[in-house]
Enzyme design. Structure first.
Site: not given
Ligand code: FE
Length: 204
Positions: A104, A107-109
């Site tokens: 991602c 961010c951190s999906c």
């Molecule tokens: Fe994300």
């Protein structure tokens, strides 16, 4: 963009969790080691074991594999793995010609219902930027060597779509049953930064 990636909500949640954690530790209600243990359980055990069951079923059942590739959300939900951060799943299959990996970039999906919590490196800026610019270099750092002839495809997760990599079924696993196969499927192999374990590598 931040809305697409749940940015503000995530950081606010993270902040609240941190504040709550500090308070609980300060009051002596929880042991920080126990909290670490709990996080580790969700990062490396409970979560990824769900994804491993999905992959093992796809390896064992050609009809399920087809369904997983055509409608991953439904195929995964049929095993009871559904919910937040897994509403729109896409399964991408590794073959001798194509190696898929997931990032991602913003961010951190991450697909929580099948993989649990994202590992720290997945959320790190170097992984997020370099996975796209130099995927083979990143893979090499994970100890994954990809043939020159194999195409590396990088999938950028968003709040809309979360990817699950179906790693290649290892040679020597032909006679193994589904639950034995699941033990070969690591978390990293489902992100694409690792390979499924070889049958001999799993302790019985
Ligand atoms: Fe994300």
């Amino acid at each position: 963009m931040s809305k697409d990636h749940d940015h503000s909500e995530l950081s606010e949640t993270a902040l609240r969790v941190k504040a709550l954690e500090s308070l609980l530790i300060e009051k002596g209600y929880v042991d920080p080691a126990a909290l670490d243990e709990l996080v580790d359980t969700y990062e490396t055990k409970v979560g990824p074991r769900n994804g491993a069951r999905v992959v093992a079923k796809a390896w064992s059942d050609p009809e399920y594999r087809k369904w997983l590739i055509s409608d991953a959300t439904a195929a995964i939900a049929s095993l009871g793995f559904a919910g937040r951060q897994g509403e729109h799943m896409v399964a991408v299959e590794n073959t001798p010609n194509v190696h898929n990996m997931v990032v991602c970039t913003l961010c951190s999906c991450y697909p929580w219902p099948v993989l649990g919590l994202p590992p720290v490196w997945y959320k790190s800026a170097p992984y997020r930027s370099r996975a796209v610019i130099d995927p083979r270099g990143v893979l090499a750092e994970f100890g994954v060597k990809i043939d020159e002839d194999t195409e590396v495809r990088v999938w950028d997760s968003t709040a809309e779509i979360r990817y699950l990599v179906i790693p290649m079924r290892p040679t020597g696993s032909e006679d193994m049953k589904e639950d034995e196969l699941a033990a070969l499927v690591t978390r990293d192999s489902m992100i694409g930064t690792g390979m499924a374990l070889k049958p001999g590598a799993v302790g019985r």
